[in-house]
Design a protein around this motif. Sequence first.
Motif, PDB file in Angstrom:
ATOM      1  N   GLU A 134      -2.509   6.358 -13.253  1.00  0.00           N
ATOM      2  CA  GLU A 134      -3.639   5.487 -13.582  1.00  0.00           C
ATOM      3  C   GLU A 134      -3.760   4.328 -12.590  1.00  0.00           C
ATOM      4  O   GLU A 134      -4.869   3.941 -12.196  1.00  0.00           O
ATOM      5  CB  GLU A 134      -3.494   4.961 -15.008  1.00  0.00           C
ATOM      6  CG  GLU A 134      -3.607   6.052 -16.066  1.00  0.00           C
ATOM      7  CD  GLU A 134      -3.562   5.504 -17.486  1.00  0.00           C
ATOM      8  OE1 GLU A 134      -3.479   4.263 -17.649  1.00  0.00           O
ATOM      9  OE2 GLU A 134      -3.625   6.306 -18.430  1.00  0.00           O
ATOM     10  N   PHE A 135      -2.617   3.783 -12.189  1.00  0.00           N
ATOM     11  CA  PHE A 135      -2.644   2.669 -11.240  1.00  0.00           C
ATOM     12  C   PHE A 135      -3.229   3.110  -9.900  1.00  0.00           C
ATOM     13  O   PHE A 135      -4.077   2.402  -9.314  1.00  0.00           O
ATOM     14  CB  PHE A 135      -1.228   2.132 -11.055  1.00  0.00           C
ATOM     15  CG  PHE A 135      -1.099   1.121  -9.956  1.00  0.00           C
ATOM     16  CD1 PHE A 135      -1.583  -0.173 -10.115  1.00  0.00           C
ATOM     17  CD2 PHE A 135      -0.477   1.455  -8.752  1.00  0.00           C
ATOM     18  CE1 PHE A 135      -1.464  -1.112  -9.097  1.00  0.00           C
ATOM     19  CE2 PHE A 135      -0.362   0.519  -7.736  1.00  0.00           C
ATOM     20  CZ  PHE A 135      -0.853  -0.764  -7.910  1.00  0.00           C
ATOM     21  N   LEU A 136      -2.801   4.264  -9.392  1.00  0.00           N
ATOM     22  CA  LEU A 136      -3.293   4.722  -8.097  1.00  0.00           C
ATOM     23  C   LEU A 136      -4.744   5.175  -8.169  1.00  0.00           C
ATOM     24  O   LEU A 136      -5.467   5.093  -7.163  1.00  0.00           O
ATOM     25  CB  LEU A 136      -2.398   5.849  -7.568  1.00  0.00           C
ATOM     26  CG  LEU A 136      -0.990   5.418  -7.135  1.00  0.00           C
ATOM     27  CD1 LEU A 136      -0.181   6.625  -6.683  1.00  0.00           C
ATOM     28  CD2 LEU A 136      -1.054   4.367  -6.023  1.00  0.00           C
ATOM     29  N   ALA A 137      -5.184   5.636  -9.326  1.00  0.00           N
ATOM     30  CA  ALA A 137      -6.595   6.001  -9.466  1.00  0.00           C
ATOM     31  C   ALA A 137      -7.482   4.772  -9.287  1.00  0.00           C
ATOM     32  O   ALA A 137      -8.577   4.853  -8.719  1.00  0.00           O
ATOM     33  CB  ALA A 137      -6.843   6.631 -10.834  1.00  0.00           C
ATOM     34  N   ALA A 138      -6.986   3.623  -9.748  1.00  0.00           N
ATOM     35  CA  ALA A 138      -7.739   2.374  -9.622  1.00  0.00           C
ATOM     36  C   ALA A 138      -7.430   1.638  -8.321  1.00  0.00           C
ATOM     37  O   ALA A 138      -8.230   0.821  -7.860  1.00  0.00           O
ATOM     38  CB  ALA A 138      -7.446   1.463 -10.812  1.00  0.00           C
ATOM     39  N   VAL A 390       3.077  -3.905 -14.847  1.00  0.00           N
ATOM     40  CA  VAL A 390       4.048  -4.360 -13.855  1.00  0.00           C
ATOM     41  C   VAL A 390       3.573  -3.984 -12.448  1.00  0.00           C
ATOM     42  O   VAL A 390       3.642  -4.798 -11.521  1.00  0.00           O
ATOM     43  CB  VAL A 390       5.441  -3.757 -14.132  1.00  0.00           C
ATOM     44  CG1 VAL A 390       6.406  -4.117 -13.013  1.00  0.00           C
ATOM     45  CG2 VAL A 390       5.971  -4.243 -15.474  1.00  0.00           C
ATOM     46  N   LEU A 391       3.083  -2.762 -12.284  1.00  0.00           N
ATOM     47  CA  LEU A 391       2.539  -2.338 -11.001  1.00  0.00           C
ATOM     48  C   LEU A 391       1.426  -3.271 -10.534  1.00  0.00           C
ATOM     49  O   LEU A 391       1.399  -3.708  -9.374  1.00  0.00           O
ATOM     50  CB  LEU A 391       2.015  -0.900 -11.101  1.00  0.00           C
ATOM     51  CG  LEU A 391       3.067   0.213 -11.173  1.00  0.00           C
ATOM     52  CD1 LEU A 391       2.433   1.491 -11.720  1.00  0.00           C
ATOM     53  CD2 LEU A 391       3.663   0.485  -9.788  1.00  0.00           C
ATOM     54  N   GLU A 392       0.519  -3.573 -11.431  1.00  0.00           N
ATOM     55  CA  GLU A 392      -0.611  -4.428 -11.078  1.00  0.00           C
ATOM     56  C   GLU A 392      -0.158  -5.827 -10.678  1.00  0.00           C
ATOM     57  O   GLU A 392      -0.658  -6.400  -9.702  1.00  0.00           O
ATOM     58  CB  GLU A 392      -1.583  -4.497 -12.264  1.00  0.00           C
ATOM     59  CG  GLU A 392      -2.262  -3.169 -12.548  1.00  0.00           C
ATOM     60  CD  GLU A 392      -2.992  -3.149 -13.871  1.00  0.00           C
ATOM     61  OE1 GLU A 392      -3.824  -2.239 -14.077  1.00  0.00           O
ATOM     62  OE2 GLU A 392      -2.723  -4.034 -14.731  1.00  0.00           O
ATOM     63  N   ARG A 393       0.788  -6.369 -11.407  1.00  0.00           N
ATOM     64  CA  ARG A 393       1.258  -7.724 -11.117  1.00  0.00           C
ATOM     65  C   ARG A 393       2.033  -7.799  -9.804  1.00  0.00           C
ATOM     66  O   ARG A 393       1.871  -8.742  -9.034  1.00  0.00           O
ATOM     67  CB  ARG A 393       2.105  -8.247 -12.291  1.00  0.00           C
ATOM     68  CG  ARG A 393       1.250  -8.626 -13.497  1.00  0.00           C
ATOM     69  CD  ARG A 393       2.087  -8.848 -14.758  1.00  0.00           C
ATOM     70  NE  ARG A 393       1.282  -9.402 -15.829  1.00  0.00           N
ATOM     71  CZ  ARG A 393       0.459  -8.693 -16.605  1.00  0.00           C
ATOM     72  NH1 ARG A 393       0.352  -7.369 -16.403  1.00  0.00           N
ATOM     73  NH2 ARG A 393      -0.252  -9.281 -17.554  1.00  0.00           N
TER      74      ARG A 393
END
Length: 397
Positions: A134-138, A390-393
């Motif tokens: 999901e993180f890499l999709a965004a 955590v990934l986003e931060r």
Amino acid sequence: MSHTLRLAEQLISRPSVTPDDAGCQAILAARLEPLGFVCETIVSGPENFRVTNLWAKFKGFEASAQAGRAQGATESIAPKTLVFAGHTDVVPTGPLEQWSSHPFTPTHRDGVLYGRGAADMKTSIAAMVVAVEEFLAANPKPHLSIAFLITSDEEGPSVDGTVVVCQQLKERGAVLDYCIVGEPTSVNQLGDMIKNGRRGTLSGKLSIKGVQGHIAYPHLADNPIHRFAPALAELVATEWDAGNEFFPATSWQVSNIHGGTGASNIIPGELVVDFNFRFSTESTADSLKARVEGILTKHKLDYALRWTLGGMPFLTTPGALVKAVSESIQAETGLTTELSTTGGTSDGRFIASICPQLIEFGPINASIHKIDEHVLVSSLDPLKNIYKGVLERLAAL
């Protein structure tokens, strides 16, 4: 069904009793490779105890950085690396007839998912993978490098798993900045506790020599149990250290003590004692060894002592990673998480030697290693969301 739950069920259905990965890591690689991960399988151990390790590294950032340099960009780009770590192996099931459903058939009852590895730690791994998807999709070109370190030798001897991969990474000069190990750390609610360190473990096998003889003629024998008693009392009473703000005091415990031949009229000729230290960062393995041997020598014992260092203590003081995890937990659950160093050892002890910031975080741990191991279905997507947060931060730093 959520993507996290579906992947968790796929993994639980694989009978990956340590050291057998049973194809779990192939499932993970098949999910990660389309995202831009280069997946490497590292096999270690003897033929009768083959261990499978997966090292998967996201190459998307490196590709975009190279493209920028090719276009004449002069600014140096140095992304941090976040590693998600875990294990696909599980402990043996125990008596199958005592399970309410087959341990390798994921089963739902009253909002609970049952199966061996449900809590320790296949749902964590599933949540990590889906969070990255999901993180890499965004964020297809994030300012963050991501990796996975997965082993099938955490529940076993732990000599051909994470420690082998870490040694190879060290030899390659790999730089790891942050690591999250998916151990089940929550106590009553998801996110109420994370581990920011673990105590060291140091074991000893002590043999006290005496002289065997008839119990009616003690003057012709030398009872090693009697000889050891004063030293045992001193070892039990010793304060090894007082701990510190992160660690409890170092603990020394006897796990087994054995002497005798089985006959009640024989003074034994040897006493064997197994003991263990769980030690804080206030002590070292060498200092503990020296103090024990000093006590044994002071009591004039004829002894032999074999030491086994199972792991050094490690600690991550509050910083970027602790902040990112704590904020993500609070955003998802509303809880202020507790930092803790309690519990047994984990593979974090190996990764901490090459990674300065490491925490452990995962689901509720009450059922791990038990019959009918389980996890709340309602906790799976929140766990995924926390990892994603955590990934986003970290990518925003």
